[in-house]
Design a protein around this motif. Structure first.
Motif, PDB file in Angstrom:
ATOM      1  N   LYS A   3     -25.179 -37.618  28.545  1.00  0.00           N
ATOM      2  CA  LYS A   3     -25.706 -36.283  28.822  1.00  0.00           C
ATOM      3  C   LYS A   3     -25.675 -36.015  30.326  1.00  0.00           C
ATOM      4  N   ILE A   4     -25.418 -34.798  30.681  1.00  0.00           N
ATOM      5  CA  ILE A   4     -25.502 -34.394  32.084  1.00  0.00           C
ATOM      6  C   ILE A   4     -26.863 -33.760  32.308  1.00  0.00           C
ATOM      7  N   GLU A   5     -27.573 -34.223  33.339  1.00  0.00           N
ATOM      8  CA  GLU A   5     -28.922 -33.708  33.562  1.00  0.00           C
ATOM      9  C   GLU A   5     -28.870 -32.225  33.941  1.00  0.00           C
ATOM     10  N   PRO A   6     -29.562 -31.360  33.175  1.00  0.00           N
ATOM     11  CA  PRO A   6     -29.552 -29.944  33.507  1.00  0.00           C
ATOM     12  C   PRO A   6     -30.486 -29.665  34.675  1.00  0.00           C
ATOM     13  N   ARG A   7     -29.963 -29.226  35.815  1.00  0.00           N
ATOM     14  CA  ARG A   7     -30.809 -28.975  36.991  1.00  0.00           C
ATOM     15  C   ARG A   7     -30.133 -27.962  37.891  1.00  0.00           C
ATOM     16  N   THR A   8     -30.935 -27.348  38.747  1.00  0.00           N
ATOM     17  CA  THR A   8     -30.420 -26.350  39.687  1.00  0.00           C
ATOM     18  C   THR A   8     -30.531 -26.894  41.102  1.00  0.00           C
TER      19      THR A   8
ATOM     20  N   GLU B  91     -32.416 -26.945  30.416  1.00  0.00           N
ATOM     21  CA  GLU B  91     -33.405 -27.194  31.472  1.00  0.00           C
ATOM     22  C   GLU B  91     -34.771 -26.636  31.082  1.00  0.00           C
ATOM     23  N   GLN B 280     -24.308 -31.028  25.512  1.00  0.00           N
ATOM     24  CA  GLN B 280     -23.818 -31.833  26.626  1.00  0.00           C
ATOM     25  C   GLN B 280     -24.892 -32.037  27.686  1.00  0.00           C
TER      26      GLN B 280
END
Lengths: 404, 404
Positions: A3-8, B91, B280
């Motif tokens: 998984k790719i970490e969801p972040r801004t 997120e 993902q």
């Protein structure tokens, strides 16, 4: 799968329905005032050749986002809306009608250290008049942004105005120090000037100036202030000799607008005259003056003052009771939308309690309940989700009721 | 001083008053329809961590603008509005109300080879419903963009729809070939498949499919088409087995909208279901479906069809006859604007001929002529710049006349 970490990214953010809805309403109100003043829209690209932006922003130049594109070009992201405007005027000279009056509402990027109300991506709303040195133009751009603030519900604001002519005896460095005096105080200002090797006489003159011991107003500035008084503005207009505006390109009138009730937001609008900027791209000279509203700080201030415009969400939701009625729900929703009613449809035949909760969290006032029985009888149930009241209505009564 | 050549990057451009005015009107009309369907606004940043965008766009990944920022982070410019939405959903899971229905109207950047109607910076207008696998959601997002096209004046359009399930027996490579068949032809398709080592039986199946020799519609697709017929759309709805959409993330319904009168613009809207994309970034699964309108091609097509909305410029100009009357001109312009009349003021007391020319080139219909005589008598001259007719009016008559 990994998984790719969801972040801004730091200094960047999302705006959800409530905030973005309010922002879009703000943009539209501001745009309406800009057009009332006869400014026309211009859009310039997000990316410019880097050399276009360099040499315009003084010390802040290091905050410009720049990189090499796939074609090996040095490119930079828009840092403000003024330098691209100057580039546009120079690129289109000859075909451009003067004075050129444009507005632009668009994001800009600065790799600044993020702090409260100061992100790396933020919107500016600018008006500029290029190709005129009339004091009427100075007055109009300032009045225009002030009227935009009034259109947003603000009446208690202060226009602090100055003319850079006052600084003609000072070095660029000293002008920057004077600009910062309100933040750092007179003592820190003189100390830093001494450290930078500024002469004693210049330090004395600067100290006099910021303490209000200044000569009479320059004549042009008085005329601008007089003209500004003709607009019937609700806010105060104040001469303030400490206003310099950080950017290097300002040459005459400079101004800032602050909210006396919300001083912590600093200046929520500002600008001035920049007669030499276009010259950097062109043999011909174009005197110019502009003003800019920063939407992000303004948003914070409006929020605290209870003045944020409400988002325009759906007014009614068509509830989903039976999977077989999907087509009927679509038809009902379509006929409401055809009447200009913002209508949401719940996609799954979930428990009513869940659907009501969904509608309430989205601040939808009305819900239409239609099962196969209601469909047959033609009598739909309309529920007011705030009062919990429920009435029976025909389809045409439903439309009349929702439109009122 | 060395002049910097004013120029714009290849694939990027400015939009002046007429074009940008029309574009802004288009955005507003599209937004109005999106809100009628119950979609709420979301804004995501221009820059994302590069890893968020990678692995989503197949071969086109090389077109993503990416660079290292000042803090050494690998960042990338928004390539579409769908991947940032997936990141946003992942997120904010937990706090997000499902289904999450949002719209976003924003620019994206692709380092593509610029060609007609295809720039490196262009706008997308997207609606998406995340967290639902209902066929009603598929139908609604497609109907929503179709209605947006209708709001722009288009009625002759064709929705070409398919389901990726049809491709389940094919490899990713073959699907991409099928998607291109309309451009390159069947022969080139089979040739390229043979070169890529695709098996004879797969080539035969693909050839059958693109020639229309396909099995019956998948059940889900027929339901979506049936639902789509309930919206009373003006355009045609066509099953088209060659529609695949280039992007890797599509999983079910896929569609494109074309203009039969303007085939050279290709698809002006498109989208589909992408049930695996949010996965993902998240342990939880979010089925999702979306649709997108490309504003730039649409602009070209509307322009050729004579359907572009007109820009909202100034309706009247206050002419400048005497420098001493500057304040009076400001007062007059202010009182017109207070009545909601878009009013321009000429800043310099130039020759009347020059001022008339300026007004005509800006498509302003009315001009107010006020010298010291008119000011004294209270009878202003109002000139219609198209008919050249001139009448005498009081200030209140002027307002009434301009408002009508």
């Amino acid at each position: 799968m990994n998984k790719i970490e969801p972040r801004t990214l730091k200094g960047f953010r999302d705006y959800g329905a409530v905030e973005q809805g309010a922002r879009q309403s703000m943009f539209l109100k501001i745009q309406t005032v800009f057009e009332q003043f006869g400014f026309s829209p211009l859009s310039t690209p997000t990316l410019e050749y880097k050399e276009i932006l360099m040499g315009k922003y003084g010390d802040d130049e290091k905050l410009v986002y720049s990189f090499q594109d796939n074609g090996g070009r040095d490119v930079a992201m828009r840092y403000d809306l003024t330098v691209p405007l100057a580039r546009y005027v120079a690129e289109n000279q000859g075909s451009l009608l003067l004075p050129f009056k444009r507005y632009q509402i668009a994001p800009v990027w600065r790799a600044d250290n993020p702090q409260k109300g100061r992100l790396r991506e933020f919107y500016q709303c600018d008006v500029d008049a290029v190709g005129t040195d009339s004091i009427l133009a100075d007055a109009e751009v300032i009045a225009c942004v002030a009227k935009a603030l009034e259109a947003l519900g603000l009446s208690n604001y202060k226009i602090r105005i100055n003319d850079r002519e006052i600084f003609s005896q000072f070095s660029q460095d000293t002008v920057r120090m004077i600009d910062k005096v309100e933040k750092i105080g007179v003592e820190a200002m003189t100390k830093e000037m001494r450290e930078r090797g500024v002469s004693d006489s210049e330090i004395e003159q600067a100290t006099n100036l910021v303490s209000g011991n200044t000569k009479a107003l320059p004549e042009r500035l008085s005329s601008v202030i007089d003209a500004l008084k003709k607009f019937g503005l609700k806010g105060e207009i104040d001469f303030d000799p400490t206003i310099a505006r950080g950017l290097d390109y300002y040459s005459g009138t400079v101004f800032e607008i602050v909210l006396p009730e919300k001083p912590e937001y600093g200046s929520i609008a500002g600008g001035g005259r920049y007669d030499g900027l276009v010259d950097q791209f062109s043999e011909q000279s174009y005197p110019a003056v502009g003003a800019s509203v920063g939407i992000d700080r303004l948003y914070g201030a409006l929020d605290e003052l209870g003045l944020l415009p409400k988002a325009t969400g759906a007014e009614v939701i068509v509830l989903n009771l039976e999977a077989e009625l999907g087509s009927d729900y679509l038809e009902l929703a379509s006929s409401l939308r055809a009447e200009g009613i913002n209508t949401e449809l719940f996609y799954e035949p979930a428990k009513l309690e869940k659907q009501f909760k969904y509608a309430e969290r989205k601040n939808i006032t009305w819900a239409v309940v239609m099962g196969s029985e209601e469909l047959k009888s033609g009598k739909l149930k309309l529920k007011n989700l705030s009062t919990r009241e429920q009435t029976e209505v025909s389809k045409s009564e439903l439309i009349t009721k929702l439109q009122s």
